[in-house]
Design a protein around this motif. Structure first.
Motif, mmCIF file in Angstrom:
data_model
loop_
_atom_site.group_PDB
_atom_site.id
_atom_site.type_symbol
_atom_site.label_atom_id
_atom_site.label_comp_id
_atom_site.label_asym_id
_atom_site.label_seq_id
_atom_site.Cartn_x
_atom_site.Cartn_y
_atom_site.Cartn_z
ATOM 1 N N GLN A 109 1.730 28.550 -34.844
ATOM 2 C CA GLN A 109 0.432 27.881 -34.897
ATOM 3 C C GLN A 109 0.550 26.477 -35.467
ATOM 4 O OE1 GLN A 109 -2.130 30.617 -37.036
ATOM 5 N NE2 GLN A 109 -1.516 32.312 -35.721
ATOM 6 N N GLU A 110 1.423 26.288 -36.452
ATOM 7 C CA GLU A 110 1.608 24.972 -37.050
ATOM 8 C C GLU A 110 2.223 23.994 -36.058
ATOM 9 O OE1 GLU A 110 1.517 21.803 -39.579
ATOM 10 O OE2 GLU A 110 0.456 23.730 -39.707
ATOM 11 N N VAL A 111 3.134 24.483 -35.205
ATOM 12 C CA VAL A 111 3.724 23.631 -34.179
ATOM 13 C C VAL A 111 2.640 23.117 -33.230
ATOM 14 C CG1 VAL A 111 5.167 23.629 -32.106
ATOM 15 C CG2 VAL A 111 6.052 24.566 -34.230
ATOM 16 N N VAL A 112 1.756 24.003 -32.793
ATOM 17 C CA VAL A 112 0.688 23.594 -31.882
ATOM 18 C C VAL A 112 -0.213 22.559 -32.565
ATOM 19 C CG1 VAL A 112 -1.286 24.339 -30.515
ATOM 20 C CG2 VAL A 112 0.744 25.796 -30.670
ATOM 21 N N LEU A 116 -0.940 18.791 -31.133
ATOM 22 C CA LEU A 116 -2.291 18.278 -30.874
ATOM 23 C C LEU A 116 -2.545 16.992 -31.653
ATOM 24 C CD1 LEU A 116 -4.331 21.617 -30.893
ATOM 25 C CD2 LEU A 116 -3.707 20.232 -28.910
ATOM 26 N N LEU A 117 -2.133 16.955 -32.913
ATOM 27 C CA LEU A 117 -2.331 15.756 -33.725
ATOM 28 C C LEU A 117 -1.519 14.585 -33.185
ATOM 29 C CD1 LEU A 117 -2.348 17.180 -37.379
ATOM 30 C CD2 LEU A 117 -4.264 16.104 -36.175
ATOM 31 N N SER A 118 -0.338 14.878 -32.638
ATOM 32 C CA SER A 118 0.520 13.814 -32.126
ATOM 33 C C SER A 118 -0.072 13.130 -30.898
ATOM 34 C CB SER A 118 1.901 14.366 -31.788
ATOM 35 O OG SER A 118 1.870 15.173 -30.615
ATOM 36 N N MET A 119 -1.013 13.780 -30.245
ATOM 37 C CA MET A 119 -1.630 13.215 -29.046
ATOM 38 C C MET A 119 -2.828 12.326 -29.366
ATOM 39 S SD MET A 119 -1.466 16.378 -26.381
ATOM 40 C CE MET A 119 0.109 17.063 -25.858
ATOM 41 N N LEU A 120 -3.215 12.283 -30.624
ATOM 42 C CA LEU A 120 -4.391 11.517 -31.019
ATOM 43 C C LEU A 120 -3.992 10.221 -31.711
ATOM 44 C CD1 LEU A 120 -6.537 14.401 -32.554
ATOM 45 C CD2 LEU A 120 -6.687 13.469 -30.235
ATOM 46 N N LYS A 195 -5.452 30.416 -28.910
ATOM 47 C CA LYS A 195 -6.696 30.774 -29.606
ATOM 48 C C LYS A 195 -6.766 30.258 -31.043
ATOM 49 C CE LYS A 195 -8.848 34.802 -31.760
ATOM 50 N NZ LYS A 195 -10.246 34.377 -31.819
ATOM 51 N N ILE A 196 -5.866 30.707 -31.906
ATOM 52 C CA ILE A 196 -5.954 30.376 -33.325
ATOM 53 C C ILE A 196 -5.780 28.879 -33.584
ATOM 54 C CG2 ILE A 196 -4.997 30.768 -35.621
ATOM 55 C CD1 ILE A 196 -6.592 33.125 -34.554
ATOM 56 N N PRO A 197 -4.738 28.224 -33.027
ATOM 57 C CA PRO A 197 -4.603 26.786 -33.307
ATOM 58 C C PRO A 197 -5.738 25.945 -32.744
ATOM 59 C CG PRO A 197 -2.933 27.524 -31.747
ATOM 60 C CD PRO A 197 -3.578 28.754 -32.282
ATOM 61 N N THR A 198 -6.288 26.342 -31.595
ATOM 62 C CA THR A 198 -7.417 25.587 -31.033
ATOM 63 C C THR A 198 -8.647 25.749 -31.903
ATOM 64 O OG1 THR A 198 -6.533 25.912 -28.797
ATOM 65 C CG2 THR A 198 -8.826 25.213 -28.984
ATOM 66 N N GLN A 199 -8.919 26.987 -32.315
ATOM 67 C CA GLN A 199 -10.038 27.234 -33.236
ATOM 68 C C GLN A 199 -9.884 26.408 -34.503
ATOM 69 O OE1 GLN A 199 -11.193 31.951 -32.377
ATOM 70 N NE2 GLN A 199 -10.062 31.402 -34.199
ATOM 71 N N ASP A 200 -8.710 26.491 -35.107
ATOM 72 C CA ASP A 200 -8.471 25.794 -36.367
ATOM 73 C C ASP A 200 -8.563 24.282 -36.199
ATOM 74 O OD1 ASP A 200 -8.126 28.212 -37.587
ATOM 75 O OD2 ASP A 200 -5.942 28.095 -37.729
ATOM 76 N N PHE A 201 -8.078 23.785 -35.065
ATOM 77 C CA PHE A 201 -8.079 22.344 -34.837
ATOM 78 C C PHE A 201 -9.509 21.806 -34.787
ATOM 79 C CE2 PHE A 201 -7.381 18.402 -32.444
ATOM 80 C CZ PHE A 201 -6.325 17.867 -33.158
ATOM 81 N N LEU A 208 -15.939 20.698 -36.173
ATOM 82 C CA LEU A 208 -16.866 21.352 -35.248
ATOM 83 C C LEU A 208 -16.389 22.787 -35.038
ATOM 84 C CD1 LEU A 208 -19.291 21.193 -33.303
ATOM 85 C CD2 LEU A 208 -17.680 20.482 -31.512
ATOM 86 N N PRO A 209 -17.066 23.782 -35.631
ATOM 87 C CA PRO A 209 -16.602 25.173 -35.518
ATOM 88 C C PRO A 209 -16.446 25.620 -34.069
ATOM 89 C CG PRO A 209 -18.332 24.988 -37.172
ATOM 90 C CD PRO A 209 -18.296 23.667 -36.443
ATOM 91 N N LEU A 210 -15.427 26.404 -33.829
ATOM 92 C CA LEU A 210 -15.175 26.966 -32.506
ATOM 93 C C LEU A 210 -14.592 28.358 -32.669
ATOM 94 C CD1 LEU A 210 -14.742 26.864 -29.399
ATOM 95 C CD2 LEU A 210 -12.512 25.811 -29.856
ATOM 96 N N THR A 211 -15.133 29.296 -31.932
ATOM 97 C CA THR A 211 -14.595 30.656 -31.884
ATOM 98 C C THR A 211 -14.192 30.978 -30.453
ATOM 99 O OG1 THR A 211 -15.944 31.440 -33.730
ATOM 100 C CG2 THR A 211 -15.089 33.107 -32.240
ATOM 101 N N MET A 212 -12.995 31.508 -30.277
ATOM 102 C CA MET A 212 -12.518 31.925 -28.964
ATOM 103 C C MET A 212 -12.345 33.437 -28.955
ATOM 104 S SD MET A 212 -9.763 28.886 -28.148
ATOM 105 C CE MET A 212 -9.506 29.412 -26.445
#
Length: 262
Positions: A109-112, A116-120, A195-201, A208-212
């Protein structure tokens, strides 16, 4: 199966008008399912897609970012010695599997998150919070953006009305049959790499809360913007066994997918 009813704060309702959420032939981002029906293939069959420039650009971008975290590709694998725009969805999934190798659930999850952060650009999460504070409008706006821009990853989806904390809003996204899950066949990849990394991100980085809520029986998934996700230990996916019939690394003798263990 993930019991949707276990998340009682969310009630899904069919959209009142699907016309705004169907793919239009002349839209820039098109539905590219190659099935005769134009819909995902029935359960047990892999959906055929026709990926164009837009889709392959995203596959390449994500795959090349992931490669530096992945175990070396084996001879004959889908993603060995790939150049720019040589990646297809199969090789993208192969890179995901190699990222999982040698890492536990939290490390995956930390890798994902790092990818994601590297793309911003620098400061993007703070700017996002200013532009999209956790309001009904922001949740609905992001749900609308998810449908066209994440189709390459998860397949066709549509905005649906949901009830979040007692309020009805069009901030739900129904993914008909998740492309990532049906191609990987792996519960662990679905949970740890999506699921988990996208939610957490969205929840922690963007505010902005997100649940998958994946459904492992029909491979559909519900995304609910504005809904705070439950702790992993209280999430039904934490007790999900392998999809033994389709997962190449499944342990059919285990009551829990080994990739979900800490």
């Amino acid at each position: 199966m993930v019991a949707l009813s276990s998340l009682q704060a969310v009630q899904f309702r069919p959209p009142q008008d699907l016309s705004l959420h169907k793919c239009r032939p002349r839209s820039f981002i098109k539905c590219r399912i190659a099935e005769p029906t134009g819909e995902p293939a029935p359960l047990g069959q892999k959906t055929k897609y026709m990926d164009g420039f837009f889709e392959k650009a995203f596959m390449t971008l994500f795959a090349r970012k992931m490669e530096k975290f992945a175990a070396p590709a084996k001879k004959g694998s889908a993603s060995i010695e790939k150049g720019w725009f040589d990646y297809d969805y199969e090789s993208f999934v192969d890179v995901s599997k190699r990222v999982m190798q040698g890492r536990n659930r939290m490390q995956q999850q930390e890798v994902v998150r790092e990818i994601l952060l590297s793309m911003l650009p620098p400061g993007a999460p703070e700017q996002f919070k200013k532009l999209f504070p956790a309001t009904k409008w922001a949740a609905e706006f992001n749900a609308a953006l998810t449908v066209p821009f994440f189709q390459w990853l998860v397949g066709p989806s549509e905005v649906v009305e949901v009830e979040v904390n007692g309020e009805k809003q069009n901030s739900g996204v129904h993914i008909k049959k998740c492309r990532y899950l049906e191609n990987s066949g792996c519960v662990g990849m679905c949970v740890n790499m999506c699921k988990i990394p996208t939610q957490d991100f969205f929840t922690n980085e963007f505010g902005l809360p997100l649940t998958m809520i994946p459904n492992f029986e029909d491979m559909s998934c519900e995304m609910v913007y504005g809904q705070v996700p439950p702790p992993f230990e209280e999430d039904p996916v934490a007790k999900q066994p392998c999809l033994a019939d389709i997962c190449t690394i499944a342990n059919p003798n285990s009551s829990l997918c080994p990739k979900l263990e800490a």
